[in-house]
Every structure is written in C-alpha cells, then in structure tokens.
Design an enzyme around this catalytic site. Sequence first.
Site, PDB file in Angstrom:
ATOM      1  N   HIS A   1       6.385   1.033  52.306  1.00 53.62           N
ATOM      2  CA  HIS A   1       5.229   0.858  52.544  1.00 53.62           C
ATOM      3  C   HIS A   1       4.863   1.062  54.056  1.00 53.62           C
ATOM      4  O   HIS A   1       3.888   1.130  54.547  1.00 53.62           O
ATOM      5  CB  HIS A   1       4.329  -0.308  52.096  1.00 53.62           C
ATOM      6  CG  HIS A   1       3.253   0.001  51.445  1.00 53.62           C
ATOM      7  ND1 HIS A   1       2.233   0.635  51.969  1.00 53.62           N
ATOM      8  CD2 HIS A   1       2.512  -0.403  50.035  1.00 53.62           C
ATOM      9  CE1 HIS A   1       1.153   0.837  50.920  1.00 53.62           C
ATOM     10  NE2 HIS A   1       1.302   0.263  49.907  1.00 53.62           N
TER      11      HIS A   1
ATOM     12  N   ASP B   1       0.953   5.114  53.284  1.00 55.44           N
ATOM     13  CA  ASP B   1       0.149   4.295  52.296  1.00 55.44           C
ATOM     14  C   ASP B   1       0.279   5.091  50.978  1.00 55.44           C
ATOM     15  O   ASP B   1       0.879   6.044  50.604  1.00 55.44           O
ATOM     16  CB  ASP B   1      -1.241   4.264  52.834  1.00 55.44           C
ATOM     17  CG  ASP B   1      -1.393   3.655  54.292  1.00 55.44           C
ATOM     18  OD1 ASP B   1      -0.432   2.561  54.358  1.00 55.44           O
ATOM     19  OD2 ASP B   1      -2.081   3.826  55.213  1.00 55.44           O
TER      20      ASP B   1
END
Length: 301
Positions: A272, A276
């Site tokens: 992450h 995104d």
Amino acid sequence: MISPLVRKLARERGLDLRQLRGSGPDGLILRVDVERASTAPAPSPELTHTASGVTVSGHTAPTHTAPASGQGAEERVPLRGVRGAVAEKLSRSRREIPDATCWVDADATELMAARAAMNAAGGPKISLLALLARICTAALARYPELNSRVDQEAREIVRLPAVHLGFAAQTERGLVVPVVRDAHGRSAESLTAEFARLTEAARTGSLSPAQLTGGTFTLNNYGVFGVDGSTPIINHPEAAMLGVGRIVPKPWVHQGELAVRQVVQLSLTFDHRVCDGGTAGGFLRYVADCVEHPAVLLRTL
C-alpha cells in the site's frame, strides 16, 4: 476433508490415509504427514538407551516424552535450507510491507477457447500460465507503480524499467520462485518455453541463485492445488503479487442469460506504500478484462 493433492500423493506412495494421524487443525491430514509416513526409517537394532537419550553410532540424541493425552510425541523440524530461507523472507515481508488484497471473479471461457485455438493451429503448445504472464506484463505497462520496490533507507519508491516475472513453483524441497528475465519482451511461446525450463530446473534442484533472485513482480497460480482463492504474502522486496485460482464451470450471467461458464478468481496483494486502492483495482480490472476478452490484449501487442 482431505485435499486431492494429498490423496494423490498417498496413492502414489502406497499409504492408507486411514492409518495416518494428521497434524493439521482437528487432525486434518496434510501433505507433510504423508511425506513423513513414506520416509520414516525403520527402527535400528543398533540403538542403545542411555539415561539422557538414545545413542546412535556414538552420538547421543535427546528423546521426546509423549504427552499424557496419548497423542504421540511432538516433532521439531529445523528451519534450515529452502524452508528456512522461505520462512525468513516471508517473515521479513510481513514485518516491512503494509499489504492489502483485492480480488475479482472473471469469466475465463474466451481465454480458454483462445488457447485451444492457438494450440490447434500447430507449433509449440502455449501454456495457460504463459497467457496469464502476457496479460500481467501488459497490465504492468499500464500500471508501472506495481512493478517497483521501496527503498526504506532513502524513503523512496523505485519504479523498475523491466519486468522480471517470478512464479511460484512447489518442489519436493519446498516452495521456490524462479524468475523469468525480461518477461515484458517475450511472446507467449517464449514464456511457455522459459516456464517449462525453469520448472524442470526447480524440480531437479539445479536452479542457480541468479535464477531465484531479482524478481520485480510475482505470478502465483495456486489453482493447481485445487483451491479457488488466496491472500498470498508478497515476495519481498517486490510490491505486488497476482494470484490465480482454479478455473471451474460455474453459473454465470452471460449476455443477459444464465449460463455455465469457466470462472476463475483473481487476487492482487499489493504494497500500500507504492499505490492506493484505485491503482490496484485498475490493474486487477484490466487483468480480468483481458481474461474475459483476450482481444483487449491486441491493443498492446
């Protein structure tokens, strides 16, 4: 419930599963139980008992005392060799990478039909893994954020120009991830040949360290184990891994009507820090679109 892989392995080794005690949850018989049973040595008449253990050829080994429950002695398996290396790498991935997973079901009927048509035309056969790899490289060209790594000391995301595609291969010595160099520049035929070459080297234990390092993205086809889905651990220091489940006939709404189609579950586990959810979802949706409509790939060839 015992997996088909474990049943097949037991049949090949002439073992009666009813005679085995499983080490999994609720006594589930695992592959490792079958392997232990088929390789367990017969008791040696040369063993002599001592006060502290068992002496074998002049060496003393500690004995294990069976627990009061009567379920047998515990077994300790050293984390060394391939298993130890895998354990260390996966542990490091979990410690350092904040990962997330998204998944989608896709209709693979047209992809399977396209592969059948390719192979019916003559020439070397094209593997399904090669077609999925070709889809991956096309998707990474659109979403280069996922072909990267994180330099923690410099606090930088390093986007990589070439796709060196790792693929998970299960061997007798454990899980290994051979790497196909410059996968982005290979055809489906070239990918098929390279997958076959590296898989054979993995089975014979002849992979070199260079063939097991330097990957930038991993493709994990766990469908060969008869499972639909998984949330794999990223192969550190890569940023993402695509998982592919088994392709099975399922009810599916096709062109407004209910039909039986060849359906596969695709999952993407990603770091992450490098992107995104929108980027990860876009990548996975593009892969699914190519699986459902292989002609989409023609735009990138």
